[in-house]
Design an enzyme around this catalytic site. Structure first.
Site, PDB file in Angstrom:
ATOM      1  N   CYS A  51       0.802  -1.227   0.000  1.00 49.29           N
ATOM      2  CA  CYS A  51       0.000   0.000   0.000  1.00 49.29           C
ATOM      3  C   CYS A  51       0.833   1.274   0.000  1.00 49.29           C
ATOM      4  O   CYS A  51       0.759   2.064  -0.939  1.00 49.29           O
ATOM      5  CB  CYS A  51      -0.940  -0.007   1.190  1.00 49.29           C
ATOM      6  SG  CYS A  51      -1.919  -1.508   1.278  1.00 49.29           S
TER       7      CYS A  51
HETATM    8  C1  UGA Z   1      -1.193   0.690   5.376  1.00 46.66           C
HETATM    9  C2  UGA Z   1      -1.940   1.709   6.269  1.00 46.66           C
HETATM   10  O1  UGA Z   1      -1.330   1.760   7.555  1.00 46.66           O
HETATM   11  C3  UGA Z   1      -3.425   1.335   6.403  1.00 46.66           C
HETATM   12  O2  UGA Z   1      -4.107   2.328   7.143  1.00 46.66           O
HETATM   13  C4  UGA Z   1      -4.024   1.233   5.003  1.00 46.66           C
HETATM   14  O3  UGA Z   1      -5.382   0.889   5.041  1.00 46.66           O
HETATM   15  C5  UGA Z   1      -3.266   0.181   4.217  1.00 46.66           C
HETATM   16  O4  UGA Z   1      -1.885   0.572   4.140  1.00 46.66           O
HETATM   17  C6  UGA Z   1      -3.882   0.098   2.837  1.00 46.66           C
HETATM   18  O5  UGA Z   1      -3.805   1.086   2.099  1.00 46.66           O
HETATM   19  O6  UGA Z   1      -4.543  -0.883   2.531  1.00 46.66           O
HETATM   20  P1  UGA Z   1      -0.120  -1.706   5.789  1.00 46.66           P
HETATM   21  O7  UGA Z   1       0.300  -1.690   4.359  1.00 46.66           O
HETATM   22  O8  UGA Z   1      -0.727  -2.942   6.326  1.00 46.66           O
HETATM   23  O9  UGA Z   1      -1.196  -0.536   6.076  1.00 46.66           O
HETATM   24  O10 UGA Z   1       1.193  -1.382   6.618  1.00 46.66           O
HETATM   25  P2  UGA Z   1       1.609  -0.378   7.778  1.00 46.66           P
HETATM   26  O11 UGA Z   1       1.302  -0.957   9.092  1.00 46.66           O
HETATM   27  O12 UGA Z   1       1.111   0.978   7.498  1.00 46.66           O
HETATM   28  O13 UGA Z   1       3.185  -0.391   7.571  1.00 46.66           O
HETATM   29  C7  UGA Z   1       3.763   0.008   6.331  1.00 46.66           C
HETATM   30  C8  UGA Z   1       5.250  -0.108   6.374  1.00 46.66           C
HETATM   31  O14 UGA Z   1       5.809   0.927   7.170  1.00 46.66           O
HETATM   32  C9  UGA Z   1       5.775  -1.412   6.956  1.00 46.66           C
HETATM   33  O15 UGA Z   1       6.865  -1.834   6.172  1.00 46.66           O
HETATM   34  C10 UGA Z   1       6.232  -1.019   8.348  1.00 46.66           C
HETATM   35  O16 UGA Z   1       7.234  -1.843   8.858  1.00 46.66           O
HETATM   36  C11 UGA Z   1       6.755   0.387   8.076  1.00 46.66           C
HETATM   37  N1  UGA Z   1       6.817   1.258   9.283  1.00 46.66           N
HETATM   38  C12 UGA Z   1       5.701   1.542   9.992  1.00 46.66           C
HETATM   39  C13 UGA Z   1       8.030   1.830   9.673  1.00 46.66           C
HETATM   40  O17 UGA Z   1       9.080   1.609   9.025  1.00 46.66           O
HETATM   41  N2  UGA Z   1       8.079   2.645  10.757  1.00 46.66           N
HETATM   42  C14 UGA Z   1       6.970   2.933  11.483  1.00 46.66           C
HETATM   43  O18 UGA Z   1       7.069   3.700  12.467  1.00 46.66           O
HETATM   44  C15 UGA Z   1       5.754   2.373  11.095  1.00 46.66           C
END
Ligand code: UGA
Length: 433
Positions: free
Chosen positions: A259
């Site tokens: 995403c």
């Molecule tokens: C993301 C959004 O958080 C959701 O709200 C959204 O609905 C979804 O995309 C979508 O569009 O369907 P997701 O892809 O499951 O959700 O992943 P996240 O939890 O947002 O994490 C994304 C990436 O960022 C991961 O690789 C995670 O490890 C990284 N991340 C997250 C960091 O590197 N640092 C952080 O502080 C938080």
């Protein structure tokens, strides 16, 4: 009320199961027959907490799956949840969506069926869908999802908000959509009602803002390690301001998944198509694109050569609790190491993430995917953490210190207990430390 959900990936399947739990008659439609067959046998095609239980509760009661679009004839509402993957240039590929709309069109008989676009689509797409279905007398809405992978079921039942985009033609049928979402109305979930385009941009802007926070802290991490700055304390110090907030300020190897990377790139393309230059949004993407390489260079500096060196990689999916390998930082790291002639022993706590990785590298003899994290570190020249799975912190690091050849750990998510590891004789390198 009878509801169809087109596309049963993690968004559509979660939507179908959630609506079945509300008591509606739900049919999930997908063009991939194997997926449909598997679901009809009660097997889930993806790893998501709570998904299997809901599937076995509702299957053959008020939930079924099919490849046959004609079931739409009997549906009162149709949710469109097909994938909108990126094209090579970062723009959004709408082929699946357009094909689903064209396939369902002949079955949109009767008046005022609700057609709800849930797939993440560029601004202007819902209007296009409406123009394709104008003669079918349907009410078209855009209703984005905000589900995090690994927490999708939880997020379905506990949304921070429900965004609904409509126009003059669908406005009068909003009450029918509220009936579907009665559970959230009763729960006092905030509803944001707006036009199609605003709703479409809310989705992109939300993911891009989250990505911005991550790229911001990752860029600061590069600065931090040149000075006596503790990046975790820095995040706390910034996040304590409620206007900023703690979340998504954890430095790492960059955001991955299906995403954030694709939505940021798509928004850049949407700006460009409008003749605008997205300066800030482009910077978010470019910091992210270079983050793994930056950390890799840090690893490289610790060895005269990476050739023939063996690394234990902990974390294969793009984040914990999922088997999704898309845009995984762990894989990006593995590829960089393999390109230098290193050997890899890889582990993830999610068995299906390991199985998926095995498929990807089936013919590569320089990578082993093991079912035991301790086996990965035997004779290894270093450990690299790529996801923030707390279970890596809980491993027996004293045992690891005995099994490993070279006591060095590269903590790509700053999750390990640094003083403890140093006490065990490890050299510890993190992001921004
Ligand atoms: C993301 C959004 O958080 C959701 O709200 C959204 O609905 C979804 O995309 C979508 O569009 O369907 P997701 O892809 O499951 O959700 O992943 P996240 O939890 O947002 O994490 C994304 C990436 O960022 C991961 O690789 C995670 O490890 C990284 N991340 C997250 C960091 O590197 N640092 C952080 O502080 C938080």
């Amino acid at each position: 009320m009878k509801i169809s959900v087109i596309g049963v990936g993690y968004v559509g399947l979660t939507q179908a199961l959630g609506l079945a739990e509300f008591g509606f008659d739900v049919v999930g439609i997908d063009i991939i027959k194997e997926k449909v067959d598997k679901l009809n046998q009660g097997q889930t095609p993806l790893t998501e907490e709570g998904l299997e239980q809901l599937l076995s509760k509702h299957l053959n009661n008020n939930l079924s799956f099919t490849t046959d679009y004609s079931v739409i004839k009997n549906s009162d509402a149709i949710f469109l949840c097909v994938g909108t993957p990126p094209r090579q240039d970062g723009s959004t590929n709408l082929d699946f969506l357009m094909s689903a709309v064209n396939t369902m069109k002949p079955y949109l008989t009767g008046n005022h069926k609700l057609v709800i676009v849930k797939s993440t689509v560029p601004v202007g797409t819902t209007r296009k869908v409406y123009s394709m279905l104008r003669d079918n007398n349907v009410a078209v809405f855009f209703n984005p999802e905000f589900l995090r992978e690994g927490l999708a079921i939880h997020d379905f039942f506990n949304p921070s908000r429900i965004v609904i985009g409509f126009d003059n033609n669908s406005k009068q049928y909003l009450n029918n959509l509220f009936k579907i979402y009665e559970y959230f109305v009763n729960k006092n979930t905030p509803f944001i009602l707006t036009n199609w385009e605003t709703a479409e941009l809310i989705k992109y802007a939300s993911n891009t803002f989250l990505a911005m926070k991550i790229s911001f802290i990752n860029e600061l991490a590069r600065f931090a390690e040149h000075h006596n700055i503790d990046i975790k304390t820095l995040s706390k110090g910034i996040g304590a301001d409620p206007r900023i907030g703690y979340s998504f300020l954890n430095a790492g190897l960059g955001y991955g998944g299906s995403c954030l990377p694709k939505d940021v790139k798509s928004l850049i393309k949407q700006f460009e198509a409008t003749g605008l230059e997205p300066k800030l949004i482009s910077a978010i993407d470019s910091v992210n694109e270079s983050q793994v390489k930056w950390f890799f260079n840090k690893i490289k500096q610790e060895y005269p050569s990476l050739e023939g060196k063996t690394f234990a990689i902990f974390g294969l999916a793009f984040k914990p609790k999922t088997d999704d390998l898309r845009e995984s930082r762990g894989i990006a790291m593995i590829d960089l190491l393999l390109s230098q002639g290193s050997k890899i022993k890889a582990y993830d706590f999610v068995p299906n993430a390991r199985a998926n990785l095995l498929q990807k590298y089936i013919n590569d003899h320089n990578i082993e995917i093991l079912d035991d994290p301790y086996e990965c570190v035997v004779n290894a020249d270093g450990v690299i953490i790529t996801t923030d799975d707390a279970k890596f912190t809980d491993l027996d690091w004293s045992k690891i210190s005995e099994l490993i050849s070279n006591k060095i750990v590269f903590d790509g998510r700053n999750i390990l207990d640094e003083p403890k590891l140093r006490a065990l004789g490890f050299k510890y390198l993190g992001v921004g430390k």
